[in-house]
Write a protein that holds these residues in place. Structure first.
Motif, mmCIF file in Angstrom:
data_model
loop_
_atom_site.group_PDB
_atom_site.id
_atom_site.type_symbol
_atom_site.label_atom_id
_atom_site.label_comp_id
_atom_site.label_asym_id
_atom_site.label_seq_id
_atom_site.Cartn_x
_atom_site.Cartn_y
_atom_site.Cartn_z
ATOM 1 N N ALA A 34 15.646 35.348 71.701
ATOM 2 C CA ALA A 34 17.044 34.939 71.613
ATOM 3 C C ALA A 34 17.247 33.542 72.187
ATOM 4 C CB ALA A 34 17.924 35.948 72.348
ATOM 5 N N ALA A 35 16.652 33.266 73.339
ATOM 6 C CA ALA A 35 16.801 31.952 73.967
ATOM 7 C C ALA A 35 16.232 30.854 73.083
ATOM 8 C CB ALA A 35 16.121 31.948 75.334
ATOM 9 N N ASN A 36 15.106 31.119 72.452
ATOM 10 C CA ASN A 36 14.515 30.129 71.551
ATOM 11 C C ASN A 36 15.383 29.910 70.321
ATOM 12 O OD1 ASN A 36 11.518 29.088 72.144
ATOM 13 N ND2 ASN A 36 11.744 31.110 73.073
ATOM 14 N N LEU A 37 16.002 30.965 69.818
ATOM 15 C CA LEU A 37 16.906 30.810 68.680
ATOM 16 C C LEU A 37 18.155 30.036 69.074
ATOM 17 C CD1 LEU A 37 16.556 34.344 67.067
ATOM 18 C CD2 LEU A 37 15.744 32.173 66.118
ATOM 19 N N VAL A 38 18.639 30.209 70.306
ATOM 20 C CA VAL A 38 19.757 29.400 70.790
ATOM 21 C C VAL A 38 19.396 27.922 70.725
ATOM 22 C CG1 VAL A 38 21.088 28.778 72.839
ATOM 23 C CG2 VAL A 38 20.757 31.189 72.262
ATOM 24 N N GLU A 39 18.205 27.582 71.217
ATOM 25 C CA GLU A 39 17.792 26.177 71.190
ATOM 26 C C GLU A 39 17.651 25.647 69.771
ATOM 27 O OE1 GLU A 39 15.587 25.312 75.407
ATOM 28 O OE2 GLU A 39 14.304 25.583 73.643
ATOM 29 N N ARG A 40 17.359 26.535 68.833
ATOM 30 C CA ARG A 40 17.189 26.125 67.439
ATOM 31 C C ARG A 40 18.502 26.160 66.650
ATOM 32 N NH1 ARG A 40 12.400 23.573 65.965
ATOM 33 N NH2 ARG A 40 10.722 24.343 67.311
ATOM 34 N N GLY A 41 19.569 26.661 67.291
ATOM 35 C CA GLY A 41 20.840 26.726 66.600
ATOM 36 C C GLY A 41 20.898 27.779 65.514
ATOM 37 N N SER A 77 14.039 30.259 78.080
ATOM 38 C CA SER A 77 14.989 31.035 78.877
ATOM 39 C C SER A 77 15.279 30.328 80.192
ATOM 40 C CB SER A 77 14.417 32.429 79.151
ATOM 41 O OG SER A 77 14.134 33.105 77.939
ATOM 42 N N ARG A 78 14.245 29.765 80.784
ATOM 43 C CA ARG A 78 14.427 29.057 82.057
ATOM 44 C C ARG A 78 15.344 27.853 81.880
ATOM 45 N NH1 ARG A 78 9.484 27.316 86.153
ATOM 46 N NH2 ARG A 78 10.772 26.341 87.759
ATOM 47 N N ARG A 79 15.183 27.113 80.784
ATOM 48 C CA ARG A 79 16.048 25.962 80.548
ATOM 49 C C ARG A 79 17.494 26.411 80.383
ATOM 50 N NH1 ARG A 79 11.366 24.382 77.519
ATOM 51 N NH2 ARG A 79 12.210 25.280 75.596
ATOM 52 N N LEU A 80 17.682 27.478 79.647
ATOM 53 C CA LEU A 80 19.033 27.994 79.413
ATOM 54 C C LEU A 80 19.692 28.427 80.717
ATOM 55 C CD1 LEU A 80 20.941 28.576 77.010
ATOM 56 C CD2 LEU A 80 20.001 30.890 76.959
ATOM 57 N N LEU A 81 18.936 29.105 81.558
ATOM 58 C CA LEU A 81 19.466 29.583 82.833
ATOM 59 C C LEU A 81 19.732 28.435 83.806
ATOM 60 C CD1 LEU A 81 17.223 32.725 83.302
ATOM 61 C CD2 LEU A 81 19.719 32.748 83.242
ATOM 62 N N TYR A 104 16.214 37.891 86.791
ATOM 63 C CA TYR A 104 15.871 37.063 85.637
ATOM 64 C C TYR A 104 16.389 37.627 84.312
ATOM 65 C CZ TYR A 104 12.900 35.349 81.806
ATOM 66 O OH TYR A 104 12.444 34.864 80.604
ATOM 67 N N VAL A 105 15.978 38.838 83.952
ATOM 68 C CA VAL A 105 16.311 39.356 82.625
ATOM 69 C C VAL A 105 17.813 39.591 82.469
ATOM 70 C CG1 VAL A 105 15.853 41.143 80.927
ATOM 71 C CG2 VAL A 105 14.020 40.401 82.461
ATOM 72 N N ALA A 106 18.432 40.270 83.436
ATOM 73 C CA ALA A 106 19.864 40.538 83.338
ATOM 74 C C ALA A 106 20.695 39.255 83.360
ATOM 75 C CB ALA A 106 20.306 41.493 84.448
#
Length: 438
Positions: A34-41, A77-81, A104-106
């Motif tokens: 999910a985090a990678n898809l966020v970065e990809r739009g 995920s780390r970048r997003l957080l 981390y996960v939650a």
């Protein structure tokens, strides 16, 4: 970072391109996707069977992982957080499963735009193409996926998706106690006395084991963790006895090794070896279970040992025999799986447990995870099929490559890398990238 554009998109000749990616499983790997898809739009929906994210990890949350925090967090995920002020916990400290979830996960699942796209209490019943079973070919690649789900209130519906990433793990589909691999004969008689892998014997499940005869079945690190917990329980609760039942002559995967990539894992093996030598654990080796049965005073495991049929009496049985992928939901998807370990055909040679340990598996991405069903991928622990070891960081690299491919970034998708120290990051026996030794 590119966040999701939630405005309506212009109509295209290919309806699939307007649909979200369906991610099955909201554990560390599914949320990393999910985090990678966020970065990809790219839009997505995450479908989690549990009532909370990372339900499988929570089930063994009392167990401490082998590897420290610095190896357990997905880069995207780390970048997003961190954009929201999150800080990595002590990078050199190994967390418990509960700490991994809570710290981390939650928090990752609570970050927008992930939070609004996670659906919990949703069981995936099947995956197919809209209006197509697995035998139909014409126009298949351009036809959206249909993910059939059952919600917590019993409603059955279907979600249309442009692609599917199955990160559901294997924790909910354990191997059978039977040495044949089929469901154990007589399981219905003894099911109330059988617990899943990694029970909390010193906490929540203490009453079930204290002062009783416990038998742990399995030769992996999940078994070892439970055995050591029972040893401590036996010190505190007189009358608690421990039997370690294994199919082979010895538990090679648990026994201590001087060249083990993970020091904590090596110490785990040493502690089990010492407990056996001290007579705190009785080892019943070479025992091939064929059936279970209940007597007036005990539960019995019946099996072959040294050419004879013998019975072992106990009060409670821990099934630590490992896990297998649940493929039932994928009956209408065209898969290409290895005939032995049930991993994707191109991945299987890289993870063969007869050749590789978790630290020797090469980085791999969308190419090795590709199936005849275009834009369908199995990732994380489930991608390893029945192979007993899984590299958590490898799962993160899997989803980075897959999401790059879905975004049309072929160069990035093909450039798979995994930079780790010699100790590696290994997860054994458990599903969805969690595990007692991640």
């Amino acid at each position: 970072m590119t966040l999701l554009d939630l405005t309506p998109r212009a109509a295209t000749t290919n309806r699939s391109s307007t649909l979200p990616v369906a991610i099955i499983g909201a554990g560390p790997i599914g949320l990393a996707a999910a985090a990678n898809l966020v970065e990809r739009g790219i839009d997505f929906v995450v479908l989690e069977a549990g009532d909370e994210v990372a339900a499988s990890v929570r089930a063994w949350g009392h167990t401490r992982l082998f590897s420290p925090w610095k190896h357990l967090v997905d880069p995207a995920s780390r970048r997003l957080l961190q954009e929201r002020g999150w800080e990595l916990p002590d990078p050199e400290r190994a967390p418990t499963g509960t700490e991994l979830v809570e710290k981390y996960v939650a928090p990752l699942a609570d970050v927008e735009p992930i939070a609004s796209r996670v659906r919990t209490g949703v069981h995936v019943l099947g995956v197919t193409r809209e209006g197509m079973d697995r035998t139909r070919t014409r126009g298949r690649a351009a036809t959206p996926f249909a993910v059939r789900i059952r919600t917590s209130d019993g409603t059955v519906e279907e979600i249309a998706a442009r692609a599917v990433i199955d990160a559901s793990g294997t924790y909910l589909s354990p191997n059978s106690l039977s040495s044949s691999g089929l469901e154990l004969l007589g399981m219905g008689e003894i099911s109330e006395a059988v617990t899943p892998a990694l029970p909390d014997v010193l906490g929540h499940d203490r009453g079930r084991f204290a002062g009783r005869r416990a038998t742990v079945v399995g030769a992996g690190h999940s078994a070892a963790n439970t055995l050591l917990g029972l040893v401590e329980l036996a010190r505190q609760e007189p009358g608690t006895s421990i039997t370690w039942l294994i199919r082979n002559a010895q538990a090679v995967r648990v026994s201590a090794s001087t060249d083990d990539e993970l020091a904590d894992r090596a110490r785990l093996g040493s502690r089990v070896d010492q407990a056996v030598a001290d007579g705190l654990i009785d080892v019943l080796d070479g025992f091939e279970i064929i059936r279970g049965r209940r007597t007036s005073e005990a539960v019995e495991l019946v099996g072959h040992r040294n050419g004879e049929v013998v019975a072992h009496a106990t009060d409670v049985v821990v099934n630590a025999t490992g896990f297998r992928p649940d493929l039932d939901i994928l009956r209408e998807i065209r898969l290409e799986l290895d005939e032995i370990v049930e991993a994707p055909k191109r991945l299987a040679p890289l993870i063969d447990p007869n050749v590789h340990s978790c630290g020797t598996v090469e980085p791999h991405g969308f190419r090795e995870l590709t199936h005849p069903e275009q834009d369908f991928f199995i990732v994380g622990m489930k991608s390893y099929g029945r192979a007993p070891t899984f590299l958590l960081a490898t799962g993160y690299e899997q989803v980075r490559s897959v999401t790059a491919w879905l975004a049309g970034d072929t160069a990035s998708a093909a450039n798979v890398e995994l930079v780790l120290p010699a100790t590696g990051v290994c997860s054994t026996d458990l599903g969805d990238g969690g595990g007692c030794c991640s």
